[in-house]
Design a protein around this motif. Structure first.
Motif, PDB file in Angstrom:
ATOM      1  N   PHE A 231       0.883  -1.212   0.028  1.00 38.69           N
ATOM      2  CA  PHE A 231      -0.003  -0.133   0.005  1.00 38.69           C
ATOM      3  C   PHE A 231       1.038   1.334   0.066  1.00 38.69           C
ATOM      4  O   PHE A 231       0.379   2.266  -0.681  1.00 38.69           O
ATOM      5  CB  PHE A 231      -0.910   0.045   1.213  1.00 38.69           C
ATOM      6  N   LEU A 232       1.932   1.244   0.669  1.00 46.28           N
ATOM      7  CA  LEU A 232       2.964   2.297   0.434  1.00 46.28           C
ATOM      8  C   LEU A 232       3.402   2.680  -0.935  1.00 46.28           C
ATOM      9  O   LEU A 232       3.469   3.747  -1.365  1.00 46.28           O
ATOM     10  CB  LEU A 232       4.079   1.955   1.624  1.00 46.28           C
ATOM     11  N   LEU A 233       3.729   1.672  -1.693  1.00 46.67           N
ATOM     12  CA  LEU A 233       4.192   1.610  -3.007  1.00 46.67           C
ATOM     13  C   LEU A 233       2.923   2.260  -3.957  1.00 46.67           C
ATOM     14  O   LEU A 233       3.415   3.022  -5.017  1.00 46.67           O
ATOM     15  CB  LEU A 233       4.855   0.339  -3.616  1.00 46.67           C
ATOM     16  N   CYS A 234       1.891   1.814  -3.639  1.00 45.06           N
ATOM     17  CA  CYS A 234       0.663   2.333  -4.371  1.00 45.06           C
ATOM     18  C   CYS A 234       0.064   3.405  -4.120  1.00 45.06           C
ATOM     19  O   CYS A 234      -0.981   3.960  -4.633  1.00 45.06           O
ATOM     20  CB  CYS A 234      -0.132   1.090  -4.364  1.00 45.06           C
ATOM     21  N   LYS A 235       0.654   3.885  -2.830  1.00 44.83           N
ATOM     22  CA  LYS A 235      -0.241   5.334  -2.249  1.00 44.83           C
ATOM     23  C   LYS A 235      -0.246   6.413  -3.187  1.00 44.83           C
ATOM     24  O   LYS A 235       1.086   6.390  -3.920  1.00 44.83           O
ATOM     25  CB  LYS A 235       0.271   5.569  -0.874  1.00 44.83           C
ATOM     26  N   ASN A 236      -1.166   7.101  -3.580  1.00 54.89           N
ATOM     27  CA  ASN A 236      -1.005   8.201  -4.470  1.00 54.89           C
ATOM     28  C   ASN A 236      -1.239   9.677  -3.491  1.00 54.89           C
ATOM     29  O   ASN A 236      -2.081   9.921  -2.891  1.00 54.89           O
ATOM     30  CB  ASN A 236      -2.314   8.422  -5.265  1.00 54.89           C
ATOM     31  N   PRO A 237       0.108  10.207  -3.576  1.00 54.27           N
ATOM     32  CA  PRO A 237       0.155  11.469  -2.866  1.00 54.27           C
ATOM     33  C   PRO A 237      -0.652  12.784  -3.354  1.00 54.27           C
ATOM     34  O   PRO A 237      -0.824  13.858  -2.819  1.00 54.27           O
ATOM     35  CB  PRO A 237       1.647  11.840  -2.906  1.00 54.27           C
ATOM     36  N   TYR A 238      -1.145  12.503  -4.614  1.00 58.65           N
ATOM     37  CA  TYR A 238      -1.810  13.659  -5.506  1.00 58.65           C
ATOM     38  C   TYR A 238      -3.115  13.564  -4.868  1.00 58.65           C
ATOM     39  O   TYR A 238      -4.096  13.562  -5.962  1.00 58.65           O
ATOM     40  CB  TYR A 238      -1.524  13.720  -6.806  1.00 58.65           C
ATOM     41  N   ASN A 239      -3.485  13.281  -3.770  1.00 58.24           N
ATOM     42  CA  ASN A 239      -4.908  13.398  -3.423  1.00 58.24           C
ATOM     43  C   ASN A 239      -5.713  12.231  -4.292  1.00 58.24           C
ATOM     44  O   ASN A 239      -5.372  11.269  -4.105  1.00 58.24           O
ATOM     45  CB  ASN A 239      -5.497  14.723  -3.312  1.00 58.24           C
ATOM     46  N   TYR A 240      -6.513  12.485  -5.123  1.00 52.03           N
ATOM     47  CA  TYR A 240      -7.540  11.541  -5.733  1.00 52.03           C
ATOM     48  C   TYR A 240      -7.213  11.912  -7.258  1.00 52.03           C
ATOM     49  O   TYR A 240      -8.093  11.300  -8.219  1.00 52.03           O
ATOM     50  CB  TYR A 240      -8.929  11.495  -5.303  1.00 52.03           C
ATOM     51  N   SER A 241      -5.966  12.260  -7.695  1.00 56.44           N
ATOM     52  CA  SER A 241      -5.915  11.998  -9.247  1.00 56.44           C
ATOM     53  C   SER A 241      -5.205  10.815  -9.435  1.00 56.44           C
ATOM     54  O   SER A 241      -4.204  10.403  -8.592  1.00 56.44           O
ATOM     55  CB  SER A 241      -4.611  13.234  -9.571  1.00 56.44           C
ATOM     56  N   PHE A 242      -5.531  10.259 -10.516  1.00 58.92           N
ATOM     57  CA  PHE A 242      -5.091   8.661 -10.799  1.00 58.92           C
ATOM     58  C   PHE A 242      -4.144   8.624 -11.535  1.00 58.92           C
ATOM     59  O   PHE A 242      -3.738   7.487 -12.242  1.00 58.92           O
ATOM     60  CB  PHE A 242      -6.365   7.963 -11.251  1.00 58.92           C
ATOM     61  N   GLN A 243      -3.187   9.459 -11.782  1.00 55.09           N
ATOM     62  CA  GLN A 243      -1.954   9.674 -12.670  1.00 55.09           C
ATOM     63  C   GLN A 243      -1.019   8.759 -11.801  1.00 55.09           C
ATOM     64  O   GLN A 243      -1.000   8.725 -10.744  1.00 55.09           O
ATOM     65  CB  GLN A 243      -1.605  10.846 -13.320  1.00 55.09           C
ATOM     66  N   TYR A 244      -0.141   8.491 -12.754  1.00 56.43           N
ATOM     67  CA  TYR A 244       0.990   7.705 -12.258  1.00 56.43           C
ATOM     68  C   TYR A 244       1.728   8.515 -11.516  1.00 56.43           C
ATOM     69  O   TYR A 244       1.931   9.692 -11.982  1.00 56.43           O
ATOM     70  CB  TYR A 244       2.045   6.934 -13.152  1.00 56.43           C
ATOM     71  N   ASN A 245       2.601   8.247 -10.275  1.00 56.97           N
ATOM     72  CA  ASN A 245       3.575   8.985  -9.718  1.00 56.97           C
ATOM     73  C   ASN A 245       4.866   8.342  -9.206  1.00 56.97           C
ATOM     74  O   ASN A 245       4.657   6.997  -9.654  1.00 56.97           O
ATOM     75  CB  ASN A 245       2.543   9.608  -8.325  1.00 56.97           C
ATOM     76  N   ILE A 246       5.602   8.719  -8.615  1.00 55.75           N
ATOM     77  CA  ILE A 246       7.000   8.347  -8.134  1.00 55.75           C
ATOM     78  C   ILE A 246       6.587   7.015  -7.518  1.00 55.75           C
ATOM     79  O   ILE A 246       7.266   5.956  -7.775  1.00 55.75           O
ATOM     80  CB  ILE A 246       7.560   9.414  -7.091  1.00 55.75           C
ATOM     81  N   SER A 247       5.859   6.946  -6.145  1.00 57.50           N
ATOM     82  CA  SER A 247       5.612   5.667  -5.566  1.00 57.50           C
ATOM     83  C   SER A 247       4.824   4.818  -6.372  1.00 57.50           C
ATOM     84  O   SER A 247       5.243   3.478  -6.510  1.00 57.50           O
ATOM     85  CB  SER A 247       4.838   6.097  -4.479  1.00 57.50           C
ATOM     86  N   ALA A 248       4.007   4.888  -7.224  1.00 59.92           N
ATOM     87  CA  ALA A 248       3.482   4.155  -8.201  1.00 59.92           C
ATOM     88  C   ALA A 248       4.533   3.482  -9.025  1.00 59.92           C
ATOM     89  O   ALA A 248       4.405   2.465  -9.511  1.00 59.92           O
ATOM     90  CB  ALA A 248       2.254   4.640  -9.038  1.00 59.92           C
ATOM     91  N   LYS A 249       5.339   4.302  -9.602  1.00 58.63           N
ATOM     92  CA  LYS A 249       6.439   3.793 -10.443  1.00 58.63           C
ATOM     93  C   LYS A 249       7.203   2.616  -9.928  1.00 58.63           C
ATOM     94  O   LYS A 249       7.782   1.837 -10.633  1.00 58.63           O
ATOM     95  CB  LYS A 249       7.449   4.773 -11.131  1.00 58.63           C
ATOM     96  N   LEU A 250       7.566   2.813  -8.586  1.00 60.88           N
ATOM     97  CA  LEU A 250       8.323   1.907  -7.963  1.00 60.88           C
ATOM     98  C   LEU A 250       7.552   0.383  -7.725  1.00 60.88           C
ATOM     99  O   LEU A 250       8.125  -0.545  -7.852  1.00 60.88           O
ATOM    100  CB  LEU A 250       8.522   2.177  -6.298  1.00 60.88           C
ATOM    101  N   ALA A 251       6.337   0.439  -8.009  1.00 66.84           N
ATOM    102  CA  ALA A 251       5.490  -0.819  -7.746  1.00 66.84           C
ATOM    103  C   ALA A 251       5.616  -1.442  -9.411  1.00 66.84           C
ATOM    104  O   ALA A 251       5.849  -0.580 -10.344  1.00 66.84           O
ATOM    105  CB  ALA A 251       3.926  -0.584  -7.557  1.00 66.84           C
ATOM    106  N   ILE A 252       5.270  -2.616  -9.559  1.00 63.79           N
ATOM    107  CA  ILE A 252       5.278  -3.267 -10.793  1.00 63.79           C
ATOM    108  C   ILE A 252       4.224  -2.747 -11.715  1.00 63.79           C
ATOM    109  O   ILE A 252       4.384  -2.452 -12.930  1.00 63.79           O
ATOM    110  CB  ILE A 252       5.158  -4.655 -10.618  1.00 63.79           C
ATOM    111  N   VAL A 253       3.006  -2.562 -11.131  1.00 66.26           N
ATOM    112  CA  VAL A 253       1.794  -1.795 -11.792  1.00 66.26           C
ATOM    113  C   VAL A 253       1.162  -0.984 -10.772  1.00 66.26           C
ATOM    114  O   VAL A 253       1.300  -1.224  -9.569  1.00 66.26           O
ATOM    115  CB  VAL A 253       1.015  -2.952 -12.311  1.00 66.26           C
TER     116      VAL A 253
END
Length: 518
Positions: A231-253
């Motif tokens: 959940f840390l790797l998938c957490k979106n810091p930009y509130n509820y915008s669903f674009q990719y971000n730094i933490s999401a890029k660390l995840a495989i998808v």
């Protein structure tokens, strides 16, 4: 350096011995089953999307019998397809087997974010009592017109398509439209343009070999740590915008599950703000849960006291998530399977159409209670579900009190999976012609107990949304077959089964022929 290498070698040896001992668990208890691999157990045999887990268990049942064991990584399971044993586990001895077996990524203890499908003990009872308010007769009557509108719209969409159609795609649009409106109050949601569809499909159409499933199965003792990292790797810091971000890029998808959770959380928070500003209740599930209040005292789960009479925001999101996912996939699959059978059985389709025509002549409007006046339709739906049982992977239990059933000893902590697919074709339960599609079996006198039919589970943990599912299916079939007949094409047979969490058809191709000009 030498000391370090010795310590490393010792650690590797200890871990090796430990995992080897785990793999001998069933052998030491005299329980047959497929031979497990080191570390992976039998996980690699059940993680193929093209051969769903439920079908692998069915094949193993043919090889090892009605009670055997296998290993989902380091998570040992006992598989049961013996009806009498299953009836004891899920109905008669429910107090011995009240928890579901934990999912791979589930927390070791219940907490505020635990969903009803995962919850145990008093926590589960509390969520069940609050959740059942959404499926009372009054609640179902209130949403009936919405279900009708959605059914009309999807049949209109089918009718506009020339040639053969994939009914599964249309029924997914239908069930998602219904659940978004009745559960989430999304009155402006557009069928065939629903923002939730991609995330819902992403959850159900993901192979079990995904790291989110594999790692917790291989290392169940640190599942909380793996869950937290996920959940840390998938957490979106930009509130509820669903674009990719730094933490999401660390995840495989970018996980569709997390995206869906974020969308639902935003929806609940928006509704709370609207209510605070005096917006009138819409009567959907979110409003019911925000208003929910039951007489609960000293409720506990895990080690924490939970005496709240209202659902927390996290619990409301969890309830909505379960109803959204369950309402989307299982009902759409069931309708697709039913159209497949109707395309292949003209005699059954004719009887069903005759019943629908008579029903519509006698009823100017459709009412919840009147849907019970369609016994043959009920039989057709149940017979389809018997051949293709829904949600078979969640009909599981964990032994909370050791006991003996039919000479077999269950120990505390044993995780049990039911092989519903084998049981639904058992000639000892369903008769000599169990493999035939014959709806009439449901209209005949039978001593067969209810627990022989497991598409919605049975006992106290039977599917909470079962009545809504039947209503959606019946209304869809009324709208469809009052206007069209279903014909098979060169692409109708055979259907290919896929899946991980559930088993669904890849597609169901049929042709619709207008019965008369509308």
């Amino acid at each position: 350096m030498l000391t370090f290498l010795l310590l490393l070698a010792t650690a590797i040896f200890v871990l090796y011995r430990y995992y080897c001992s785990v793999n001998k668990k069933w052998e030491q208890r005299g329980i047959p089953g497929p031979k497990p691999e080191f570390l992976f157990g039998n996980l690699r045999e059940i993680w193929d999307f093209d051969k769903p887990r439920s079908l692998v268990l069915r094949d193993w049942t043919k090889q090892f019998g009605k009670i055997y064991g296998f290993f989902e990584g380091q998570r040992p399971f006992i598989v049961v397809s013996d009806f009498e044993t299953i009836n004891e586990i899920i109905v008669k001895k429910f107090d011995h087997f009240y928890p579901r077996a934990r999912f791979a990524l589930q927390e070791r203890k219940d907490g505020p974010s635990t969903r009803i499908i995962e919850a145990r003990g008093p926590h589960w009872k509390r969520l069940r009592a609050l959740g059942s308010m959404a499926f009372t007769n009054k609640s179902l009557r209130n949403i009936l017109s919405t279900v009708e509108d959605s059914a009309t719209n999807v049949v209109d969409g089918m009718g506009r398509h020339q040639g053969e159609i994939n009914t599964l795609e249309y029924f997914q649009e239908y069930t998602l439209d219904v659940i978004c409106k009745v559960a989430l109050g999304m009155r402006d949601v557009k069928m065939f343009n629903n923002e939730y569809l991609a995330s819902c499909r992403g959850i159900f159409y993901r192979p079990l070999r995904h790291p989110v499933t594999v790692l917790p199965s291989l290392f169940p003792s640190v599942v909380n740590e793996i869950r937290g990292l996920f959940f840390l790797l998938c957490k979106n810091p930009y509130n509820y915008s669903f674009q990719y971000n730094i933490s999401a890029k660390l995840a495989i998808v970018r996980s569709p599950f997390v995206v869906l959770m974020e969308m639902l959380k935003k929806n609940v928070e928006d509704r709370k703000a609207q209510r605070a500003n005096g917006l009138k209740s819409t009567g959907d599930f979110i409003d019911l849960f925000l208003d929910a209040e039951v007489d609960v005292s000293e409720v506990q789960f895990g080690e924490d006291s939970d005496t709240a009479r209202r659902l927390s925001s996290d619990e409301i999101v969890g309830q909505c998530l379960v109803f959204l996912l369950a309402g989307f996939d299982t009902t759409s699959n069931s309708l697709a399977y039913t159209t497949h059978f109707l395309a292949n059985h003209d005699d059954v389709q004719k009887k069903l159409i005759d019943e629908i025509d008579s029903f519509l002549i006698e009823n100017e409007t459709i009412e919840v209670e009147r849907l019970n006046e369609l016994p043959y339709m009920d039989a057709v739906i149940k017979e389809s579900l018997r051949h293709y049982p829904l949600g078979s992977t969640v009909v599981t239990r964990e032994c909370a009190k050791s006991c003996e059933i039919g000479g077999f000893k269950f120990e505390i902590g044993d995780q049990i999976a039911t092989d519903t697919w084998s049981m639904h074709m058992d000639e000892n339960v369903w008769g000599k012609y169990a493999k035939e599609f014959r709806p009439e079996r449901w209209l005949e006198e039978s001593s067969r107990p209810r627990a022989a039919f497991q598409s919605f589970g049975e006992g106290p943990r039977i599917c909470l949304g079962m009545r809504l599912a039947y209503i959606e299916e019946k209304i869809a079939l009324i709208k469809l077959l009052s206007r069209f007949t279903i014909e098979k094409t060169t692409n109708t047979n055979p259907i290919k089964l896929l899946g991980s969490l559930t088993v669904g058809p890849e597609k169901v191709m049929v042709k619709l022929v207008k019965r008369y000009s509308v």
